[in-house]
Design a protein around this motif. Sequence first.
Motif, mmCIF file in Angstrom:
data_model
loop_
_atom_site.group_PDB
_atom_site.id
_atom_site.type_symbol
_atom_site.label_atom_id
_atom_site.label_comp_id
_atom_site.label_asym_id
_atom_site.label_seq_id
_atom_site.Cartn_x
_atom_site.Cartn_y
_atom_site.Cartn_z
ATOM 1 N N ALA A 52 23.224 34.834 59.994
ATOM 2 C CA ALA A 52 24.064 35.718 60.799
ATOM 3 C C ALA A 52 23.593 37.169 60.697
ATOM 4 N N VAL A 53 23.119 37.561 59.530
ATOM 5 C CA VAL A 53 22.605 38.925 59.349
ATOM 6 C C VAL A 53 21.322 39.101 60.150
ATOM 7 N N LEU A 72 24.560 45.637 63.563
ATOM 8 C CA LEU A 72 25.422 45.283 62.428
ATOM 9 C C LEU A 72 26.738 46.036 62.426
ATOM 10 N N LEU A 73 26.838 47.060 63.256
ATOM 11 C CA LEU A 73 28.026 47.889 63.290
ATOM 12 C C LEU A 73 29.272 47.037 63.541
ATOM 13 N N TYR A 77 32.153 42.336 57.800
ATOM 14 C CA TYR A 77 33.101 41.363 57.262
ATOM 15 C C TYR A 77 33.041 40.024 57.982
ATOM 16 N N ALA A 78 32.200 39.895 58.983
ATOM 17 C CA ALA A 78 32.093 38.652 59.736
ATOM 18 C C ALA A 78 30.766 37.936 59.502
ATOM 19 N N LEU A 79 30.006 38.384 58.514
ATOM 20 C CA LEU A 79 28.670 37.829 58.288
ATOM 21 C C LEU A 79 28.622 36.798 57.167
ATOM 22 N N GLY A 80 29.744 36.540 56.511
ATOM 23 C CA GLY A 80 29.769 35.572 55.427
ATOM 24 C C GLY A 80 29.181 36.083 54.133
ATOM 25 N N LEU A 81 29.216 37.388 53.925
ATOM 26 C CA LEU A 81 28.675 37.979 52.707
ATOM 27 C C LEU A 81 29.753 38.089 51.637
ATOM 28 N N ARG A 86 28.394 42.890 50.730
ATOM 29 C CA ARG A 86 29.000 43.810 51.703
ATOM 30 C C ARG A 86 28.863 45.256 51.241
ATOM 31 N N SER A 87 29.066 45.502 49.951
ATOM 32 C CA SER A 87 28.907 46.858 49.424
ATOM 33 C C SER A 87 27.464 47.321 49.565
#
Length: 136
Positions: A52-53, A72-73, A77-81, A86-87
């Motif tokens: 997804a990324v 990516l903007l 929170y929707a990428l499954g990380l 995420r940080s």
Amino acid sequence: MTTTEAEPEDQTTSDAEFQRLGAQLVRTAKSPLAKAAVQALVEERTILEVPAVRHALIDDTGRNAKADFDGLLGLQYALGLDEQQRSFLGLVLSMVGIGMTTIAAVRDLDDRCLPIILRAILRLADNDTIAVGTRL
């Protein structure tokens, strides 16, 4: 087959293939900021291995794959990380002027990811005299 069983197979998209993609993304970075951000993602690797990324980040025109951070903007929170990823991604996006992640997000990073971000910050500062490593 579960999702966790499929991950090792996906990761065998070979180190050589990943290295080619990483080199291509670094080579096609449009600015020093984007180059530092791409280098950090390539070095961290686990984020860039998430399909997804790659789908959101990579603009592949057929000839030249390049990183498009605008893709990516709003998707962090929707990428499954996980939280650390995420940080890390938030800090990387802040390097290219996207997002509102504060430097305090480094508290979420482990001993593997923190030096990557520190080296990326040094690249942004165009500083090659400060070493990042274990303090004695």
